[in-house]
Design an enzyme around this catalytic site. Sequence first.
Site, PDB file in Angstrom:
ATOM      1  N   ASP A 179       0.894  -1.217   0.139  1.00 43.45           N
ATOM      2  CA  ASP A 179      -0.013   0.206   0.106  1.00 43.45           C
ATOM      3  C   ASP A 179       0.754   1.162  -0.054  1.00 43.45           C
ATOM      4  O   ASP A 179       1.627   1.482   0.898  1.00 43.45           O
ATOM      5  CB  ASP A 179      -0.715  -0.127   1.218  1.00 43.45           C
ATOM      6  CG  ASP A 179      -1.918   1.226   1.230  1.00 43.45           C
ATOM      7  OD1 ASP A 179      -2.625   1.318   0.599  1.00 43.45           O
ATOM      8  OD2 ASP A 179      -1.770   1.899   2.250  1.00 43.45           O
ATOM      9  N   ASP A 192      -3.496   1.335   6.726  1.00 42.82           N
ATOM     10  CA  ASP A 192      -2.723   1.013   5.717  1.00 42.82           C
ATOM     11  C   ASP A 192      -2.296  -0.369   5.611  1.00 42.82           C
ATOM     12  O   ASP A 192      -2.107  -1.031   4.724  1.00 42.82           O
ATOM     13  CB  ASP A 192      -1.322   1.808   6.056  1.00 42.82           C
ATOM     14  CG  ASP A 192      -1.754   3.309   5.906  1.00 42.82           C
ATOM     15  OD1 ASP A 192      -2.443   3.724   5.367  1.00 42.82           O
ATOM     16  OD2 ASP A 192      -0.834   3.989   6.571  1.00 42.82           O
ATOM     17  N   GLU A 206      -1.253  -1.646  -6.129  1.00 38.84           N
ATOM     18  CA  GLU A 206      -2.874  -1.202  -6.533  1.00 38.84           C
ATOM     19  C   GLU A 206      -2.334  -0.122  -7.647  1.00 38.84           C
ATOM     20  O   GLU A 206      -1.312   0.767  -7.720  1.00 38.84           O
ATOM     21  CB  GLU A 206      -3.349  -0.202  -5.536  1.00 38.84           C
ATOM     22  CG  GLU A 206      -4.819   0.203  -5.759  1.00 38.84           C
ATOM     23  CD  GLU A 206      -5.303   0.957  -4.626  1.00 38.84           C
ATOM     24  OE1 GLU A 206      -6.376   1.280  -4.700  1.00 38.84           O
ATOM     25  OE2 GLU A 206      -4.642   1.125  -3.647  1.00 38.84           O
TER      26      GLU A 206
END
Length: 408
Positions: free
Chosen positions: A196, A361, A280
């Site tokens: 992340d 997170d 991501e």
Amino acid sequence: MVVAVQLRYRFRLFPTPGQQSALARAFGCARVVFNDGLRARQEAYAAGMPFPKAGELSKLLITNAKKTPERAWMADVSAVVLQQSLRDLDTAFRNFFDSISGKRAGRKVGLPRFKTRRDRYQSIRFTANARWKVADGGKLSLPKIGDVRVKWSRSLPSAPSSVTVIKDAAGRYFASFVVDAESAILPDVDSAVGIDLGLKHFVVLSDGRKIACPKFLRHTEKKLKRAQRALSRKETGSRNREKARVKVARAHARVADARREFHHQLSTRLIRENQAIAVEDLAVVGIARTRLAKSVHDAGWSAFLSMLEYKAVRYGRRMVRIGRFEPASQVCSRCGVKDGPKPLHVRSWQCQACGVSLDRDINAAVNVAKAAGLAVTACGAQVRPGPVLAQRGEAGTHRGDLSRRTPH
């Protein structure tokens, strides 16, 4: 499986004053040929005629132009440099047409523009036809320029097919080599990790590790502000203004170099430690239009992900990008219940379904890994009933194809 890849290695050049003058002449001639070719195509388009072919432009703008008194000085530069300038023009037009037709992915590419001597980035390219070579003593022998001293920081894995000489905004010279290399497959490991990306912590891993964002630009803002203020006070066109401009450019170059080194060290470490990595697919361009623009650009997410991607290919690892609309921060990684969106200031929350305490997170990193199909568990460091784990300290100091980025 062995995969053939193309890599780009860049080394610092230290030309003498005479060689700097010869390089400036080569930069100027390449710029003139590029502009002449662009003007010829624009005139053909305005007249309703088809674009002139590359061979026609080469004969008209290089071979014949050298025979005229107005362009006789072009003979002082290697013809390969001028021909490669026309090839760059062809590439620019091809990228434009592919972009508007949908063949080229990513952001739209505009029409080629005229180059000026005020452009801070100058480059010329020598192919094998130019008969350049690495001379005895490690110097780079360039036609009609001479033997230029090179600072070799590493050896090339194979014979390069071309060399591009670059002068950046800070006045530094570089030699960029394109080489063919085979993939260096690393031994298999059992670990897989989800990532992340953030601004306070550059990366948060699904195993609970948090790596702080160095914020290279933020830490040098005061020095940059003083240098830019001094630049604004100098008279336009004066030598003092040029000196002040170089100081600003060098300060920015130091920031960019430190950021790139940090990205290389971290990406190499993650690739060596993990068999698979999930990230991501962030809309960095959109985020960079918000009030977080400076921090986003300072972090350099896109460059870091690009390094991860090409290193995964080279070293036999797997990298997976999940959709940017995946609700990684809204789903409990323990029970899978979607708890809805949360403001950015909410860094930890408690799942209403199972009651477990979640770090925003770390929970997102675990969900990224799960969405990519990686085998990670939602226990231990990922979902914690107790306090946040201690951070681990990290040591850390082109445009083009992913496979051609500088390796580390």
